[in-house]
Every structure is written in C-alpha cells, then in structure tokens.
Design an enzyme around this catalytic site. Sequence first.
Site, PDB file in Angstrom:
ATOM      1  N   SER A  71      27.060 -93.771 -36.927  1.00  0.00           N
ATOM      2  CA  SER A  71      27.623 -94.877 -36.145  1.00  0.00           C
ATOM      3  C   SER A  71      26.582 -95.722 -35.429  1.00  0.00           C
ATOM      4  O   SER A  71      26.945 -96.728 -34.799  1.00  0.00           O
ATOM      5  CB  SER A  71      28.630 -94.344 -35.124  1.00  0.00           C
ATOM      6  OG  SER A  71      29.833 -93.990 -35.762  1.00  0.00           O
ATOM      7  N   LYS A  74      26.714 -99.405 -36.023  1.00  0.00           N
ATOM      8  CA  LYS A  74      27.542-100.354 -35.269  1.00  0.00           C
ATOM      9  C   LYS A  74      26.727-101.270 -34.366  1.00  0.00           C
ATOM     10  O   LYS A  74      27.245-102.300 -33.901  1.00  0.00           O
ATOM     11  CB  LYS A  74      28.602 -99.599 -34.472  1.00  0.00           C
ATOM     12  CG  LYS A  74      29.608 -98.840 -35.348  1.00  0.00           C
ATOM     13  CD  LYS A  74      30.673 -98.144 -34.502  1.00  0.00           C
ATOM     14  CE  LYS A  74      31.751 -97.494 -35.381  1.00  0.00           C
ATOM     15  NZ  LYS A  74      31.434 -96.122 -35.782  1.00  0.00           N
ATOM     16  N   SER A 135      33.107 -95.807 -30.054  1.00  0.00           N
ATOM     17  CA  SER A 135      32.693 -95.840 -31.465  1.00  0.00           C
ATOM     18  C   SER A 135      33.894 -95.882 -32.401  1.00  0.00           C
ATOM     19  O   SER A 135      33.885 -95.288 -33.486  1.00  0.00           O
ATOM     20  CB  SER A 135      31.813 -94.621 -31.803  1.00  0.00           C
ATOM     21  OG  SER A 135      31.063 -94.845 -32.961  1.00  0.00           O
TER      22      SER A 135
END
Length: 443
Positions: A71, A74, A135
């Site tokens: 993640s 992101k 997230s």
Amino acid sequence: MNKQKWMTLLKTTLAASVTLPVLATQTAVFAEEDTSNGVGEIDAESALLLDFETGQILYNQNADEQKGIASMTKMLVEYILFEEIEAGNISWDTEVTISDYAHAISQNYALSNVPLRLGETYTVEELYEALAIYSANGATIALAEEMEGSEHAFVDRMRELVESWGIEEYELYNTTGLNNSFLLDNHYPGSDSEDENTMSAKGIATVSKHLLKDYPQVLETSSIPTKVFREGTSDAISMMNWNWMLEGLSHARPGVDGLKTGTTQFAGATFTGTAESDGQRLISVVMGAGDGMADKGQRFVETSKLLDYGFNDWDFQTIIEADMVLEEESLPVRNGLTEEVALKTTDELSCYLPNGTDLDSISYTFEASEELLDQNGQIEAPIAEGDVVGELIIEGDETIEFLEGESAEAIQVVAAESVERAGFVTILTTWLKDFFSSLSSRF
C-alpha cells in the site's frame, strides 16, 4: 549558506563536470566511517534513511533491491490527487459515484476498507481520508477512476510519473498495491493474476521525497491517529491509522507525522515513515520487516532505530568554507602580467558526517577546467576575478551518498584576483620561445 542552496550548487556543479587533469591534492586522507555503527543491521529485507532537505542517504541496507511495496503504492495516488486539485480539475468537494468494481473491492473486509455503497456519492475528501488514514482499497480505486476514468489508465499515469523522477526499475499494476489475485480479474493488460507492485527502497524514498516537497499538506492527514468515516450515518466506521507511531497509538514517537504503511503476503510489512526533530526532517523506508502478522510492530521498532540513528549520530558540518583561498595552490598564466593566479572557493560545502569525524583528516583535490588550459597546463590571460577555473573535489569517503546518485562532493573554484594581459613584447617573446621549443622537439 543553507543546506538547500548548497544542494542546488552541488547538483549544478556535478551535472557540468567532466574528467579533468589533477593539478593539486592535499595529502591528508578522509578517514572512512562505518555508517552502521550507531544502528546495526535493521531487521528488514531492505532499509533506507534519508535527510529530506539535502537528499543525503544516512543508512542503506539493500536499498537498490526490488521489493513488494504493497500500500505504499498509494503515495502515488496521493501525489496525482494533489496535482489534479492544484490544476483545478477536481476539488475536495467533488462528488464521486462508486462503480461496481470499487464497490466490490470495498466489500472485502479481509482487506483494509471502509464500506462504500454501490451508486452512492462520496466527496473526494472523504475518500482521500479513508485512503491516507485507513489505506482503504475501494476508496483508492474510486478516486483513481474519478481522475482518469479507469484504474488501468491511472496506472499508466503512475508509470509516467515515476519515470519522470528517474525511477527506471519498478513494476506497477494497480493503484492499491494489492496482489492482482484480489482484483476480481480486473488486471492491468499484460499482467498475470499473481503480479504485484514492486520498487526499491530508493525508489519509494524518491516518491515520498517528491510528495513531501511538492505537497507537504499530505502530513495534515497522514498524521491523524484516528477518525470516524461517515460519522453520524449507519455506515460510520472508526479508522485507526495503520501508522502506529502516531501520537496515542501503540508505538508512538514524538515528531512522527507520516507517511504510509503497506502489508501483503508478498511484500511483508513495509513502512515509509517521516519525522521532524529540531528543524531536521528524515524519511525512513523499511521493507520486508516481518510478515506483519507474527510481529505487527516490527516495522515501527526498526523505523525508530533508524530515526534515533539519523537524529543522534550525524552532524551537519561545513567541509569547505566560502571564499577560502587555496593556500600554496595556483594556476600558471600564459601572456599575463603575472605568471600565476591565486584560487579560491565560491560557496561553502557542507553535508552530514558521522559524529566524531575529524575534519582535519578530509582531503580535497583541485581539478582545473580542461577547456581553459593549453598543452602546458597554462590558462590564457586576461583573467577576471571570479572567473570559474575548476572544481574542488572532496575525496576518500564512500559513506557520503545522495538519493539522486551523486557520491562525490564538489564546489566551484574561481580566480581570486584579476590578471591583465601582458603587452606586445612579452606576448611576442612568449610566442618565439614556444616556437623554437616546438622546433627543437622535432629533432
């Protein structure tokens, strides 16, 4: 001179440098230091510590190896989102309609998600907070679709962005960092069901440095420990930040205000952290710090070690002073009123050095600009005070490394005085001397 100004000078000098003849070298040697003395090996597959302002790398453990980024992907979505808002293409109040794909991903609570209703609208700000704090994967996809029409098109933009920053080795297949197997056959063209995003710790540090430099407001949200999504509605859900180093959470550390965690089976536990202390900001990256399950706090423990090391074991020091005359060094002058010209530095040269580094042991080499010298190593008069004539190169320390790849320190050297051109008779005498010298060398 502040650090940012010095870095600009350093990059300009290095970009213009060529292989030049060495004319003078100080005899002292810069004693090599082991930059791992104060921290030891980090319990992770790779790790990197970066001074944000200068870009100097303070710790490097396998930081060039390609690893799963999960993640942390992101952060690219955040950067492009800020770009779109800055350009006026969308706003925080823009309403986003949830697609079938974003909805389906958001309903998988084995992943990090907030509940999204099919066909319902959410503001960009709501979805961004869910991405930055929790997230949330479905929210991330919804934002990507809003900005580029599809996740695949958004991935193309992500790829263009990282390449514009000089990141050449990477794999980007989706906006979330999830393994493709979670994406309901919505795979990027040409990718396989088990493909996953990868990058090196240096690559991720480059992403985070650009994000913090261009859009420091990201810290306003990444530093929020907890927040309720859609508070006051039936879909309300408490979002606790996965960055447990924030205030009030289990591994809280003063000064930490970001930036992004990530966990998958392939990547293990990853974390890009950032903290500020006494005006200095550090960026840390740990990748593969356990699996994120057996020891969920390992990545934060290792990050804290890196931050301790960066804040406590390094000093920002001036190596070369501005306007320093190079004693006992000069350039021979051809056709001048004097036979040599004194040299001096332009600005100061500074960087972070391990505590205890003896500045008296630092060596430097003056390298003249080759295009200014004749075959005898002389510089032609006239010369104006301040004319750039070469560089001063700091040598012997392999621990000084920058994110952009530079490893040598350099600063411009200029003439410390003006030298006027000699009169006709002197120039003629010099010419005749050179002429007969060249004739004798033939026989």
